[in-house]
Design a protein around this motif. Structure first.
Motif, PDB file in Angstrom:
ATOM      1  N   LEU B  85       0.830  -1.209   0.000  1.00 43.29           N
ATOM      2  CA  LEU B  85       0.000   0.000   0.000  1.00 43.29           C
ATOM      3  C   LEU B  85       0.863   1.257   0.000  1.00 43.29           C
ATOM      4  O   LEU B  85       0.568   2.233  -0.685  1.00 43.29           O
ATOM      5  N   GLU B  86       1.932   1.215   0.783  1.00 45.99           N
ATOM      6  CA  GLU B  86       2.832   2.366   0.853  1.00 45.99           C
ATOM      7  C   GLU B  86       3.475   2.623  -0.500  1.00 45.99           C
ATOM      8  O   GLU B  86       3.581   3.764  -0.940  1.00 45.99           O
ATOM      9  N   ALA B  87       3.901   1.557  -1.171  1.00 47.42           N
ATOM     10  CA  ALA B  87       4.615   1.697  -2.436  1.00 47.42           C
ATOM     11  C   ALA B  87       3.663   2.016  -3.590  1.00 47.42           C
ATOM     12  O   ALA B  87       3.934   2.884  -4.407  1.00 47.42           O
ATOM     13  N   GLU B  88       2.533   1.296  -3.649  1.00 46.88           N
ATOM     14  CA  GLU B  88       1.633   1.415  -4.799  1.00 46.88           C
ATOM     15  C   GLU B  88       0.573   2.490  -4.609  1.00 46.88           C
ATOM     16  O   GLU B  88       0.007   2.979  -5.588  1.00 46.88           O
ATOM     17  N   GLY B  89       0.280   2.843  -3.354  1.00 46.28           N
ATOM     18  CA  GLY B  89      -0.778   3.804  -3.052  1.00 46.28           C
ATOM     19  C   GLY B  89      -0.745   5.053  -3.923  1.00 46.28           C
ATOM     20  O   GLY B  89      -1.741   5.391  -4.573  1.00 46.28           O
ATOM     21  N   PRO B  90       0.425   5.747  -3.994  1.00 43.53           N
ATOM     22  CA  PRO B  90       0.480   6.992  -4.762  1.00 43.53           C
ATOM     23  C   PRO B  90       0.291   6.793  -6.267  1.00 43.53           C
ATOM     24  O   PRO B  90      -0.035   7.745  -6.975  1.00 43.53           O
ATOM     25  N   THR B  91       0.487   5.560  -6.764  1.00 45.34           N
ATOM     26  CA  THR B  91       0.393   5.334  -8.215  1.00 45.34           C
ATOM     27  C   THR B  91      -1.003   4.869  -8.634  1.00 45.34           C
ATOM     28  O   THR B  91      -1.259   4.672  -9.818  1.00 45.34           O
ATOM     29  N   LEU B  92      -1.905   4.662  -7.665  1.00 47.19           N
ATOM     30  CA  LEU B  92      -3.199   4.060  -7.993  1.00 47.19           C
ATOM     31  C   LEU B  92      -4.143   5.025  -8.708  1.00 47.19           C
ATOM     32  O   LEU B  92      -4.962   4.620  -9.520  1.00 47.19           O
ATOM     33  N   GLY B  93      -4.045   6.312  -8.368  1.00 41.26           N
ATOM     34  CA  GLY B  93      -4.966   7.276  -8.969  1.00 41.26           C
ATOM     35  C   GLY B  93      -6.264   7.428  -8.178  1.00 41.26           C
ATOM     36  O   GLY B  93      -7.166   8.137  -8.604  1.00 41.26           O
ATOM     37  N   VAL B  94      -6.368   6.722  -7.063  1.00 40.73           N
ATOM     38  CA  VAL B  94      -7.503   6.917  -6.161  1.00 40.73           C
ATOM     39  C   VAL B  94      -6.952   7.100  -4.745  1.00 40.73           C
ATOM     40  O   VAL B  94      -5.819   6.696  -4.457  1.00 40.73           O
ATOM     41  N   GLU B  95      -7.757   7.722  -3.896  1.00 45.03           N
ATOM     42  CA  GLU B  95      -7.301   7.950  -2.526  1.00 45.03           C
ATOM     43  C   GLU B  95      -7.445   6.680  -1.689  1.00 45.03           C
ATOM     44  O   GLU B  95      -8.328   5.856  -1.936  1.00 45.03           O
ATOM     45  N   LEU B  96      -6.575   6.572  -0.711  1.00 49.38           N
ATOM     46  CA  LEU B  96      -6.651   5.434   0.210  1.00 49.38           C
ATOM     47  C   LEU B  96      -7.406   5.863   1.463  1.00 49.38           C
ATOM     48  O   LEU B  96      -7.071   6.869   2.085  1.00 49.38           O
ATOM     49  N   VAL B  97      -8.429   5.102   1.780  1.00 48.88           N
ATOM     50  CA  VAL B  97      -9.164   5.339   3.025  1.00 48.88           C
ATOM     51  C   VAL B  97      -8.947   4.120   3.917  1.00 48.88           C
ATOM     52  O   VAL B  97      -9.266   2.998   3.526  1.00 48.88           O
TER      53      VAL B  97
END
Lengths: 149, 180
Positions: B85-97
């Motif tokens: 999540l830390e690595a891929e989170g910023p590349t997903l294009g959606v916010e993490l809740v």
């Protein structure tokens, strides 16, 4: 004395088995005994989503504890067994039901065994007719030179 | 020919057995289907982990797609999932809740301090009662929810780099394409 010892051990084991079973079911404030029986009957028909070989009644999983609470709460609200099952199915799918409903995607499950039985019956009928037509219903003795098998 | 029949029967059983083994390696045996897919996410109104008095509801999060990630400090697999999540989170294009599930707030905060906090919003469901409406039965679980509040994808178990690349990202891409 030595003959009594196994009996003591057996009694102790039986007592412990009772304790182990009772642990899963925490006391709930039932209004009466009939309600308690209904609760036990209903939770025994529902499958714990976490540990899929245990009923809601038996499971120690946290989610089973929570779902027992939900069943209890819905019972207090006067919901029927069917309504409570629908409530859980809407959230956890048919998976929570030990008795799968009869619907198009479970037809194979319900009628598959019947199909296999019918298939077997067809094979038997065909075999009998063939033997009948060949004029003999007795089993022929092997006539080969012994290399058949 | 009829002498070979038992052999063919046996080979049929072997094939069935091999198929069963193959099938079980391809599917998570603990994952159960969710009836909520492509349906509106259930309503919720939950305190935030770091601001318990400021509650966040489903309506507050409408308008932007997000990935709702159910986690807990007691969940071992969440520790495996977290670096992804830390690595891929910023590349997903959606916010993490983040959805902190059946956890003591102090434990959750300590766990996040140790593992990092990739979440834009952090909800806390200490009793786990709201999670039942989502069909959550363990952690980790992840729900992709679109701008209209509809559940578009669900994954049970940890998000691995493989799952992110082959399932989550395509699901996000098709959701964003549809929205455009």
């Amino acid at each position: 004395m030595m003959r009594l010892l196994p009996r003591f051990v057996l009694l102790a084991m039986l007592a412990l088995a009772g304790v182990a079973h009772a642990q899963a079911i925490e006391p709930m404030p039932f209004a009466n005994h009939a309600q308690e029986l209904r609760f036990q009957h209903l939770t025994a028909q529902l499958r714990c989503p976490m540990c899929q070989n245990e009923t809601l009644a038996d499971s120690n999983a946290p989610i089973a504890h929570d779902l027992r609470g939900v069943v209890f709460k819905l019972m207090q609200q006067g919901k029927s067994d069917e309504q409570i099952k629908q409530y859980l199915v809407a959230r956890y799918s048919d998976y929570v039901l030990y008795d799968p409903p009869l619907q198009p995607d479970t037809w194979l499950l319900w009628f598959g065994p019947l199909l296999i039985l019918l298939g077997g019956a067809v094979v038997v009928v065909v075999t009998i007719r063939k033997r009948h037509r060949s004029g003999s219903v007795t089993i022929e003795a092997p006539t080969g030179n012994g290399d058949d098998w | 020919m009829s002498r070979l029949l038992p052999l063919f029967g046996f080979l049929g059983l072997v094939a069935l057995f091999a198929f069963g083994i193959w099938w079980n390696t391809q599917h998570d045996q603990n994952a159960i289907p969710t009836p909520l897919l492509n349906k509106p996410a259930p309503a919720f109104d939950l305190p935030q982990l770091y601001e318990p008095t400021a509650k966040v509801s489903k309506a507050d999060l409408l308008g932007k797609p997000y990935l709702l990630n159910v986690f807990a400090s007691w969940c071992i697999e969440c520790g495996l999932e977290h670096p992804v999540l830390e690595a891929e989170g910023p590349t997903l294009g959606v916010e993490l809740v983040g959805y902190n599930y059946k956890d003591a707030p102090a434990d959750a905060k300590r766990w996040l301090a140790e593992h990092g906090n990739p979440y834009k919003v952090l909800l806390a469901d200490e009793s786990g009662q709201t999670a039942i409406n989502f069909g959550v039965y363990g952690a980790p679980e992840s729900f992709l929810i679109d701008a209209q509040g509809v559940i578009r994808y669900k994954h049970i178990g940890p998000l691995t780099p493989d799952v992110v690349a082959n399932e989550l990202k395509p699901a996000i891409a098709s959701m964003l394409k549809e929205a455009r």
